[in-house]
Design an enzyme around this catalytic site. Structure first.
Site, PDB file in Angstrom:
ATOM      1  N   GLY A  55     -13.838 114.422 -53.354  1.00  0.00           N
ATOM      2  CA  GLY A  55     -14.668 113.346 -53.872  1.00  0.00           C
ATOM      3  C   GLY A  55     -16.128 113.741 -53.942  1.00  0.00           C
ATOM      4  CG  HIS A 247     -14.810 110.059 -47.266  1.00  0.00           C
ATOM      5  ND1 HIS A 247     -14.266 110.995 -46.420  1.00  0.00           N
ATOM      6  CD2 HIS A 247     -14.800 110.617 -48.510  1.00  0.00           C
ATOM      7  CE1 HIS A 247     -13.917 112.063 -47.117  1.00  0.00           C
ATOM      8  NE2 HIS A 247     -14.234 111.863 -48.385  1.00  0.00           N
TER       9      HIS A 247
END
Length: 648
Positions: A55, A247
């Protein structure tokens, strides 16, 4: 949400364009694949290629690590979201050659799934290219919590903890991944085969197989995903999250914010529960090193690389990672505490890497990665030069002891000797006590009004004036009984030196030069024609000289909305009183002079309310400073008002 972006839905593609357009060492794969590769990819297909990704939101990871001796390519998913298998496959297809390709994957379900599917696709669509996956799972925090060993100071069962840790597979991959990029990238650059690289990784680096690489982090804030627009969790000013990932998720424990030393100690103590170093004494260490050297050929054969002797059992590569918005000041403090504590524990830090390396968008916090050097080739691989933009230009070689980093000059008292001339000018003991009282009154008034001055300065400056003047005053008071106030030339030089040691922004400079010039001027005027005596007129003129020193340094004058708007009229009044007394037969009326000067200081301070600042930090605000009293001028007013309480 405040971010310098355009459309939240386009942040990844626009970010990639920013990276690739700014460097001729990078190319973006055409199409909506979010793949970036080395611009010389076609020239290195005779080597093992390395691809990583995941990501976005961890920049500079992973695009920032594309370059010689590091990654060949990187695949970017959406923010905190895994890329698709098709994207990864296109990256492999673009750069992989006959030597094969290694996919470096952080241990998350989405990343593992996408990279595994891409590898499976290669078996039928790129049958001549061997593709292997290594999984990086260096985060120890969640496992320690599962084992009920987080914050447990009992180290009697360390080996049991390590055995259990090794058997658990769902650890996260975080900042230690950057070290994997660098070390494996170096091996690939040297032309090592895919098997040699994999064996070296498994034997010396792999967090799950060797335990030699461990990481743990602490967060002081959450972060905001652009498409979401709000933080995933909140922390108040006195809280921090220990053991969080990258995250924006919670850590394993929310605790009270601690000083840096305690934070670093907690992180390292937990990392050392997993790191397989030995606590043996020096003799045992020597025996172990001899055994390692004797078995060196076996080690070389096991990894297929002639990689030198095994390193010492307590030698480390240390990576201190900024999670996004931690200031350089905080990073330096954390680095100092980390090195000091590791030295205290008997470790040698062979290389230190610090910086913004694997982020969680704008999260405030750090992570610490420790890599135990079980083979000295690791140091050489870390030292290999790379043009990857995210890797720090300087890999640091720390001192082995803090004392080695300190420059010690020969001590001598020559600076005191040259002040003997200043001490030769004296006043009566009684007048010396009056001078001491005046200084104390001024210091006490600044300490008492610190918050008021700070609040005022916040409106037009950086908000540190009250604290600065309070600290200067406290420092002067601390030395007050060591200052011979019956020797005023030396007294004012001493006060100037005290202020210089603290300085405290521009205000400290102005106060320091005021007292320095006052000392010099008093001495020069009192020694004219060998009189060696201070006249009343000398006091007034020397104070004028001291004010002129501030004017020269600040390139300011009355009307510029500074401390001078209060100080100049006050000192002018004192000088006028001194002149009048010089021609009078009566004694000098100090209290009345101070009353008149205080009134002038007050009027000058109040005059700044309608001014627009022309000098100093306030001048950048323009008309926004109007209708606000200048804090520096108000400080002068406070000082002079305090003199009215003189008892002598």
């Amino acid at each position: 949400m405040k971010k310098i972006i355009n459309n939240p839905q386009n942040v990844v593609s626009e970010m990639i364009d920013g990276f690739t357009q700014s460097s001729r060492d990078l190319l973006k794969l055409k199409g909506n694949f979010n793949v970036v590769v080395r611009s010389d990819y076609s020239q290195i297909k005779d080597r093992v290629t390395l691809i990583s990704g995941g990501g976005s939101g961890h920049e500079p990871a992973h695009i920032g690590y594309i370059g010689n001796a590091m990654l060949t390519g990187a695949v970017c998913g959406d923010v905190f979201a895994s890329p698709s298998a098709k994207q990864i496959f296109m990256a492999i297809k673009s750069v992989a050659g006959k030597m094969g390709c290694i996919l470096i994957v952080k241990n998350y379900m989405g990343d593992n799934g996408s990279f595994s599917i891409a590898r499976e696709m290669c078996k039928s669509q790129l049958p001549d290219i061997r593709v292997e996956i290594i999984t990086v799972d260096d985060d120890i925090s969640s496992i320690l919590m599962k084992l009920n060993e987080f914050s447990n100071d009992n180290n009697d069962n360390i080996q049991d903890i390590r055995d259990k840790y090794k058997s658990i597979t769902n650890r996260r991959g975080i900042a230690g991944t950057v070290l994997v990029h660098k070390i494996l990238g170096g091996l690939a650059e040297q032309g090592k085969s895919i098997d040699e690289i994999l064996k070296f990784y498994n034997k010396y680096i792999s967090p799950s197989k060797s335990l030699n690489l461990v990481t743990m982090g602490v967060g002081l804030s959450s972060c905001i995903i652009p498409s979401v627009g709000s933080p995933s969790f909140t922390l108040n000013e006195k809280e921090m999250e220990i053991g969080l990932g990258i995250h924006g998720e919670f850590g394993i424990e929310k605790v009270e914010l601690k000083p840096s030393k305690q934070i670093i100690k907690s992180l390292i103590d937990n990392l050392l529960k997993i790191l397989p170093y030995s606590n043996n004494n020096n003799n045992n260490n020597n025996n172990n090193n001899n055994n390692n050297n004797n078995n060196n050929n076996n080690n070389n054969n096991s990894c297929g690389i002639s990689c030198g002797s095994d390193g010492e059992d307590k030698s480390l590569i240390v990576l201190i990672n900024n999670l996004g918005s931690t200031t350089n000041m905080e990073m330096a403090i954390a680095t100092n505490d980390c090195l000091n504590y590791l030295h205290e524990k008997g470790f040698t830090v062979e290389r230190l890497i610090t910086g913004t390396l694997m982020t969680s968008l704008e999260m405030a916090g750090i992570s610490i990665s420790l890599l135990l050097i079980k083979n000295n080739q690791i140091i050489n691989l870390i030292d290999l030069k790379t043009n990857a933009m995210g890797w720090p230009n300087s890999v640091l070689k720390p001192y082995k002891n803090k004392e080695d980093s300190i420059l010690t000059l020969d001590e001598n008292d020559s600076h005191e000797i040259k002040y003997d001339n200043l001490k030769s000018i004296t006043i009566s003991k009684e007048n010396g006590e009056i001078l001491k009282e005046i200084v104390l009154l001024g210091c006490n008034s600044l300490i008492e009004n610190s918050n008021k001055l700070t609040d005022l300065d916040k409106q037009v400056g950086d908000g540190d004036l009250g604290t600065t003047l309070e600290n200067l005053s406290k420092s002067i008071k601390k030395s007050i009984d060591t200052i011979p106030f019956d020797k005023p030339c030396y007294t004012f030089r001493k006060i100037s030196l005290i202020i210089q040691e603290l300085i405290g922004g521009s205000s400290g400079l102005f106060y320091s030069i005021f007292f320095l010039r006052l000392s010099n001027s008093l001495y020069e005027r009192s020694t004219v024609n060998g009189k060696n005596q201070i006249s009343t007129n000398d006091w007034g003129l020397s104070l004028i000289d001291a004010v002129n020193a501030i004017k020269e340094l600040g390139k300011a004058d009355i009307g510029d909305c500074t401390m001078l708007d209060s100080l100049i009229p006050a000192i002018n009044k004192i000088n006028q009183c001194c002149k009048d007394n010089e021609n009078s037969s009566s004694s000098f009326d100090l209290l009345n002079t101070l009353k008149l000067a205080s009134k002038e200081a007050q009027l000058g301070s109040e005059s700044t309310i309608e001014m627009i600042a022309k000098k100093g930090r306030s001048s950048y605000l323009g008309e926004r400073t109007s209708h606000i009293m200048d804090p520096g001028a108000h400080a002068i007013e406070i000082i002079f008002k305090s003199f009215l309480s003189i008892k002598k």
